[in-house]
Motif scaffolding. Structure first.
Motif, short mmCIF file in Angstrom:
data_model
loop_
_atom_site.label_atom_id
_atom_site.label_comp_id
_atom_site.label_asym_id
_atom_site.label_seq_id
_atom_site.Cartn_x
_atom_site.Cartn_y
_atom_site.Cartn_z
N LEU A 120 0.83 -1.20 0.00
CA LEU A 120 0.00 0.00 0.00
C LEU A 120 0.86 1.25 0.00
N PRO A 121 0.40 2.29 -0.68
CA PRO A 121 1.17 3.54 -0.63
C PRO A 121 1.15 4.11 0.78
N ARG A 122 2.22 4.73 1.17
CA ARG A 122 2.32 5.30 2.51
C ARG A 122 1.78 6.72 2.56
N HIS A 123 1.24 7.23 1.47
CA HIS A 123 0.70 8.58 1.43
C HIS A 123 -0.79 8.49 1.09
N PHE A 124 -1.59 9.15 1.87
CA PHE A 124 -3.02 9.20 1.62
C PHE A 124 -3.44 10.65 1.55
N PRO A 125 -4.59 10.93 0.94
CA PRO A 125 -5.03 12.32 0.82
C PRO A 125 -5.63 12.85 2.11
N PHE A 126 -4.97 12.63 3.23
CA PHE A 126 -5.46 13.10 4.50
C PHE A 126 -4.79 14.42 4.83
N PRO A 127 -5.54 15.35 5.36
CA PRO A 127 -4.91 16.60 5.77
C PRO A 127 -3.97 16.35 6.95
N HIS A 128 -3.11 17.30 7.22
CA HIS A 128 -2.19 17.18 8.36
C HIS A 128 -2.99 17.35 9.64
N ALA A 180 -16.23 13.88 6.10
CA ALA A 180 -14.86 13.92 5.57
C ALA A 180 -14.77 12.96 4.38
N LEU A 181 -15.33 13.40 3.26
CA LEU A 181 -15.41 12.56 2.07
C LEU A 181 -14.04 12.10 1.59
N GLY A 224 -9.97 7.74 0.94
CA GLY A 224 -8.65 7.15 1.16
C GLY A 224 -8.74 5.83 1.89
N ILE A 225 -9.61 5.77 2.90
CA ILE A 225 -9.83 4.53 3.64
C ILE A 225 -10.43 3.48 2.70
#
Length: 153
Positions: free
Chosen positions: A9-17, A90-91, A96-97
């Motif tokens: 799995l990629p370690r980057h998701f479109p989650f805000p900080h 939080a669409l 991302g999930i």
């Protein structure tokens, strides 16, 4: 070669900080050992209680920490996280999930499918909710209620 699905799995998701305000994995108390007569397994690390009592940011951070620690989420972890995302509308975080769910292969589980249906319905994405609901191999009263609530929102 990756040792688990999570390694791919990629370690980057479109989650805000997010700034952490809740405990990390290392700071959480250990799960109680089930008694030999127990019929229910110990609750998952990132269960409903954690998700309901902590901010969405803390929930996402703990999920990422689980992923980086090679702790595999189970069929009960994902609905808890999705519920947190739905409650905050939080669409993008929920999407991302959803990507992780697809890559891990948990999408067909009735609990996860219902969580996804509920999440997309509450976030106003009723077409996505209906698509997921229609593809669920097994449905129950809760999954039917989730799609009805999605139409009502």
């Amino acid at each position: 070669m990756p040792s688990s699905v999570l390694d791919t799995l990629p370690r980057h998701f479109p989650f805000p900080h997010f700034a952490r305000t809740a405990p990390t994995i290392a700071e959480l108390p250990p799960s109680p050992s089930p008694s030999p007569n127990a019929s229910v397994a110990a609750p998952p690390l990132l269960g409903a209680g954690y998700c309901e009592n902590c901010s969405l940011g803390d929930t996402i951070l703990l999920f990422r920490e689980m992923q980086l620690s090679d702790v595999r989420p189970d069929d009960y972890t994902f609905p808890s996280i999705l519920k947190s995302c739905a409650n905050k509308l939080a669409l993008r975080s929920g999407q991302g999930i959803h990507c992780v769910i697809v890559k891990v292969g948990c999408e067909v589980c009735v609990f996860v499918g219902t969580g996804l249906t509920d999440f997309y319905g509450k976030c106003g994405e009723i077409e996505s909710a209906r698509h997921l609901f229609d593809r669920m191999p097994d449905r129950n009263v809760v999954s039917c209620t989730a799609i009805i609530v999605g139409y009502a929102v």
